[in-house]
Write a protein that holds these residues in place. Structure first.
Motif, PDB file in Angstrom:
ATOM      1  N   ALA A 175       6.246  84.869  -5.864  1.00 51.67           N
ATOM      2  CA  ALA A 175       5.799  83.783  -4.991  1.00 51.67           C
ATOM      3  C   ALA A 175       5.408  82.528  -5.757  1.00 51.67           C
ATOM      4  O   ALA A 175       5.163  81.480  -5.157  1.00 51.67           O
ATOM      5  N   GLY A 176       5.319  82.618  -7.079  1.00 48.08           N
ATOM      6  CA  GLY A 176       4.964  81.456  -7.889  1.00 48.08           C
ATOM      7  C   GLY A 176       3.478  81.217  -8.023  1.00 48.08           C
ATOM      8  O   GLY A 176       3.047  80.101  -8.348  1.00 48.08           O
ATOM      9  N   LEU A 177       2.675  82.255  -7.811  1.00 44.92           N
ATOM     10  CA  LEU A 177       1.224  82.067  -7.893  1.00 44.92           C
ATOM     11  C   LEU A 177       0.752  81.651  -9.285  1.00 44.92           C
ATOM     12  O   LEU A 177      -0.107  80.768  -9.394  1.00 44.92           O
ATOM     13  N   PRO A 178       1.256  82.241 -10.376  1.00 45.68           N
ATOM     14  CA  PRO A 178       0.772  81.800 -11.699  1.00 45.68           C
ATOM     15  C   PRO A 178       0.942  80.300 -11.912  1.00 45.68           C
ATOM     16  O   PRO A 178       0.027  79.633 -12.407  1.00 45.68           O
ATOM     17  N   ALA A 179       2.082  79.755 -11.536  1.00 49.01           N
ATOM     18  CA  ALA A 179       2.315  78.315 -11.706  1.00 49.01           C
ATOM     19  C   ALA A 179       1.415  77.505 -10.789  1.00 49.01           C
ATOM     20  O   ALA A 179       0.894  76.452 -11.174  1.00 49.01           O
ATOM     21  N   ALA A 180       1.213  77.990  -9.552  1.00 52.06           N
ATOM     22  CA  ALA A 180       0.373  77.261  -8.597  1.00 52.06           C
ATOM     23  C   ALA A 180      -1.076  77.190  -9.067  1.00 52.06           C
ATOM     24  O   ALA A 180      -1.771  76.203  -8.798  1.00 52.06           O
ATOM     25  N   LEU A 181      -1.524  78.221  -9.771  1.00 46.39           N
ATOM     26  CA  LEU A 181      -2.917  78.243 -10.232  1.00 46.39           C
ATOM     27  C   LEU A 181      -3.153  77.341 -11.436  1.00 46.39           C
ATOM     28  O   LEU A 181      -4.305  77.041 -11.756  1.00 46.39           O
ATOM     29  N   ALA A 182      -2.076  76.913 -12.083  1.00 53.19           N
ATOM     30  CA  ALA A 182      -2.233  76.144 -13.321  1.00 53.19           C
ATOM     31  C   ALA A 182      -3.030  74.863 -13.114  1.00 53.19           C
ATOM     32  O   ALA A 182      -3.779  74.441 -14.002  1.00 53.19           O
ATOM     33  N   ASP A 183      -2.858  74.228 -11.948  1.00 56.92           N
ATOM     34  CA  ASP A 183      -3.597  72.984 -11.709  1.00 56.92           C
ATOM     35  C   ASP A 183      -4.430  73.067 -10.432  1.00 56.92           C
ATOM     36  O   ASP A 183      -4.695  72.056  -9.776  1.00 56.92           O
ATOM     37  N   ALA A 184      -4.861  74.287 -10.075  1.00 54.85           N
ATOM     38  CA  ALA A 184      -5.663  74.471  -8.858  1.00 54.85           C
ATOM     39  C   ALA A 184      -7.143  74.319  -9.161  1.00 54.85           C
ATOM     40  O   ALA A 184      -7.619  74.631 -10.259  1.00 54.85           O
ATOM     41  N   ASP A 185      -7.878  73.827  -8.170  1.00 56.23           N
ATOM     42  CA  ASP A 185      -9.337  73.759  -8.260  1.00 56.23           C
ATOM     43  C   ASP A 185     -10.000  74.981  -7.637  1.00 56.23           C
ATOM     44  O   ASP A 185     -11.141  75.308  -7.952  1.00 56.23           O
ATOM     45  N   LEU A 186      -9.282  75.635  -6.732  1.00 53.78           N
ATOM     46  CA  LEU A 186      -9.814  76.818  -6.057  1.00 53.78           C
ATOM     47  C   LEU A 186      -8.646  77.607  -5.488  1.00 53.78           C
ATOM     48  O   LEU A 186      -7.651  77.033  -5.047  1.00 53.78           O
ATOM     49  N   VAL A 187      -8.768  78.933  -5.495  1.00 53.78           N
ATOM     50  CA  VAL A 187      -7.799  79.775  -4.793  1.00 53.78           C
ATOM     51  C   VAL A 187      -8.567  80.613  -3.775  1.00 53.78           C
ATOM     52  O   VAL A 187      -9.621  81.178  -4.081  1.00 53.78           O
ATOM     53  N   ILE A 188      -8.047  80.639  -2.555  1.00 55.98           N
ATOM     54  CA  ILE A 188      -8.631  81.442  -1.479  1.00 55.98           C
ATOM     55  C   ILE A 188      -7.718  82.625  -1.223  1.00 55.98           C
ATOM     56  O   ILE A 188      -6.520  82.454  -0.992  1.00 55.98           O
ATOM     57  N   MET A 197      -8.389  67.241  -4.485  1.00 56.48           N
ATOM     58  CA  MET A 197      -8.395  68.553  -5.103  1.00 56.48           C
ATOM     59  C   MET A 197      -7.236  69.402  -4.587  1.00 56.48           C
ATOM     60  O   MET A 197      -6.730  69.176  -3.497  1.00 56.48           O
ATOM     61  N   ARG A 198      -6.851  70.363  -5.387  1.00 52.85           N
ATOM     62  CA  ARG A 198      -5.727  71.239  -5.040  1.00 52.85           C
ATOM     63  C   ARG A 198      -6.265  72.632  -4.718  1.00 52.85           C
ATOM     64  O   ARG A 198      -6.907  73.274  -5.555  1.00 52.85           O
ATOM     65  N   ILE A 199      -5.978  73.093  -3.507  1.00 56.37           N
ATOM     66  CA  ILE A 199      -6.467  74.377  -3.025  1.00 56.37           C
ATOM     67  C   ILE A 199      -5.270  75.280  -2.749  1.00 56.37           C
ATOM     68  O   ILE A 199      -4.374  74.908  -1.984  1.00 56.37           O
ATOM     69  N   VAL A 200      -5.245  76.442  -3.367  1.00 59.34           N
ATOM     70  CA  VAL A 200      -4.173  77.419  -3.145  1.00 59.34           C
ATOM     71  C   VAL A 200      -4.720  78.520  -2.237  1.00 59.34           C
ATOM     72  O   VAL A 200      -5.782  79.085  -2.496  1.00 59.34           O
ATOM     73  N   ILE A 201      -3.999  78.811  -1.158  1.00 58.09           N
ATOM     74  CA  ILE A 201      -4.421  79.835  -0.198  1.00 58.09           C
ATOM     75  C   ILE A 201      -3.424  80.978  -0.267  1.00 58.09           C
ATOM     76  O   ILE A 201      -2.262  80.818   0.101  1.00 58.09           O
ATOM     77  N   ALA A 202      -3.875  82.137  -0.778  1.00 59.53           N
ATOM     78  CA  ALA A 202      -2.983  83.256  -1.073  1.00 59.53           C
ATOM     79  C   ALA A 202      -3.557  84.568  -0.542  1.00 59.53           C
ATOM     80  O   ALA A 202      -3.991  85.423  -1.310  1.00 59.53           O
ATOM     81  N   PRO A 203      -3.536  84.764   0.768  1.00 58.72           N
ATOM     82  CA  PRO A 203      -4.081  85.994   1.344  1.00 58.72           C
ATOM     83  C   PRO A 203      -3.020  87.070   1.544  1.00 58.72           C
ATOM     84  O   PRO A 203      -1.814  86.802   1.523  1.00 58.72           O
ATOM     85  N   ASP A 204      -3.493  88.292   1.749  1.00 56.86           N
ATOM     86  CA  ASP A 204      -2.679  89.382   2.267  1.00 56.86           C
ATOM     87  C   ASP A 204      -2.742  89.306   3.789  1.00 56.86           C
ATOM     88  O   ASP A 204      -3.486  88.490   4.357  1.00 56.86           O
ATOM     89  N   ALA A 205      -1.991  90.161   4.467  1.00 56.18           N
ATOM     90  CA  ALA A 205      -2.136  90.288   5.915  1.00 56.18           C
ATOM     91  C   ALA A 205      -3.512  90.846   6.250  1.00 56.18           C
ATOM     92  O   ALA A 205      -4.078  91.638   5.492  1.00 56.18           O
ATOM     93  N   PHE A 206      -4.040  90.435   7.386  1.00 58.50           N
ATOM     94  CA  PHE A 206      -5.258  91.035   7.934  1.00 58.50           C
ATOM     95  C   PHE A 206      -4.762  92.098   8.912  1.00 58.50           C
ATOM     96  O   PHE A 206      -4.539  91.833  10.088  1.00 58.50           O
ATOM     97  N   LYS A 207      -4.531  93.297   8.386  1.00 56.24           N
ATOM     98  CA  LYS A 207      -3.777  94.322   9.094  1.00 56.24           C
ATOM     99  C   LYS A 207      -4.358  94.603  10.464  1.00 56.24           C
ATOM    100  O   LYS A 207      -5.555  94.748  10.637  1.00 56.24           O
TER     101      LYS A 207
END
Length: 379
Positions: free
Chosen positions: A269-282, A1-11
């Motif tokens: 950052a290329g998130l739209p393309a990365a989500l195209a074949d992702a099973d989950l985004v965190i 499976m393909r997992i994309v991890i795209a967080p902000d900073a934990f300030k």
């Protein structure tokens, strides 16, 4: 499976890149065979320059040494030259609240941001992107504009000292020597939609976190109103109050466009393309609350996931203080995992790794149950 991890900073605890790495490490411990893609993001505040540097091949940091910080002490910083000739400047890196020895709402200023912008202009940038989150000041952008050649004077013709507290004495503005914006224009990246003035404006909403008491908030708001009377523009425009009114100042004096920062950074950052074949985004941030889906990284990720192939979203936050919206299917609260906010903050990387492993186990169990229910489902 393909997992994309795209967080902000934990300030205040860990940056977006380190957070993504820790979450990815934890996930891989739980599911070592998965393809994990880290895309740390930002929303126009701290970390935007780093996120764009990672996202754009060929981007180059250009140092600026000794720029005036928000309290006047020198700061070594940088701006980012993009391959297309545009420049990116981050307010938080030179005029941000963490750079103050102690909060000083009345005297903190944005002159350093103007110094960095001037350096980018001197290098011949074709366009400019200004990320304005995380400011220490409420000066309406007068520090920026003064560093770029504008003059703000009192009734006796004397130039005002830097800082929002001086705007009560503003009597005249001389823009004849104000630097010309680059030919491709200026974009202001912001994560808020507040106007400049009033009870939802820059001073009232953000002044307290910059150290302003009730009296100072009233004085700052009155000073900003005086600035708006003389400078004109659209103080009621959404986002005009960003960075203590810096967005208003640049939008008015330089015709800069105020745009949501998180979607712009996510796109680069290329998130739209990365989500195209992702099973989950965190995705994640330090505190998830009612504002998190409006102009923040979490909201941008959620919107893209919804608009795409319906990719499920998992949320990791230092604390979760609001109900989860539709589209977020599972979550991890670091404070609950650690037992206290202090414990979570003292070793954020450890608890992020544990959160990643926990989500991997939970997601794997859910996928297994789904497969048992319907063997035709994608493994």
């Amino acid at each position: 499976m393909r997992i994309v991890i795209a967080p902000d900073a934990f300030k205040g605890t860990v940056g977006a890149e380190a957070a993504a790495a820790a979450l990815g490490e934890g996930w891989s411990r739980g599911r070592p065979g998965d393809d994990v893609v880290a895309l740390p993001l930002a929303d126009g505040g701290e970390g935007t320059l780093d996120a764009m540097a990672r996202a754009v091949p060929g981007a180059v940091r250009v140092p600026v040494l000794g720029a005036p910080g928000p309290d006047g002490r020198p700061v070594d910083t940088a701006w980012l030259r993009l391959p297309d000739g545009a420049g990116v400047v981050e307010l938080a890196a030179v005029s941000g609240l963490p750079l103050m020895a102690a909060p000083d709402a009345m005297r903190a200023h944005t002159a350093g941001l103007g110094t960095v912008i001037a350096a980018a202009l001197g290098a011949g940038v074709s366009a400019l992107v200004v990320a304005v989150g995380g400011s220490a000041s409420t000066d309406g952008g007068t520090g920026v504009l003064a560093a770029l050649g504008a003059r703000f004077r009192d009734a006796d013709g004397k130039e005002l000292p830097y800082g929002g507290g001086s705007l009560a004495h503003l009597a005249a503005i001389d823009s004849t020597r104000l630097a010309t914006p680059p030919p491709g224009g200026v974009q202001i990246l912001t994560d808020v939609t507040n106007p400049l003035l009033g009870r939802t404006g820059a001073a009232a909403v953000f002044g307290p976190q910059k150290g302003a008491c009730a009296r100072e908030i009233a004085e700052l708001d009155a000073g900003l109103a005086r600035l708006a009377t003389l400078l004109g523009g659209a103080p009621d425009a959404p986002g005009a109050g960003a960075a203590g009114g810096t967005a208003y100042g640049l939008a008015t004096a330089w015709s800069a466009a105020i745009v949501p920062g998180a979607p712009r950074v996510a796109e680069l950052a290329g998130l739209p393309a990365a989500l195209a074949d992702a099973d989950l985004v965190i995705t994640g941030e330090g505190r998830f609350d009612a504002t998190s889906t409006h102009g923040k990284v979490v909201g941008a990720v959620l919107d893209l996931a919804r608009r795409g192939a319906g990719v499920p979203v998992a949320l990791v936050a230092g604390s979760i203080a609001a109900p989860l919206p539709a589209g977020i299917t599972t979550s991890a609260d670091l404070t609950r995992l650690a037992g206290s906010a202090t414990a979570a903050q003292n070793d954020a990387a450890h608890w992020l790794r544990l959160a990643g492993a926990t989500l991997a186990g939970r997601f794997g169990a859910d996928r297994g149950a789904q497969t048992r229910r319907d063997p035709r489902d994608r493994p």
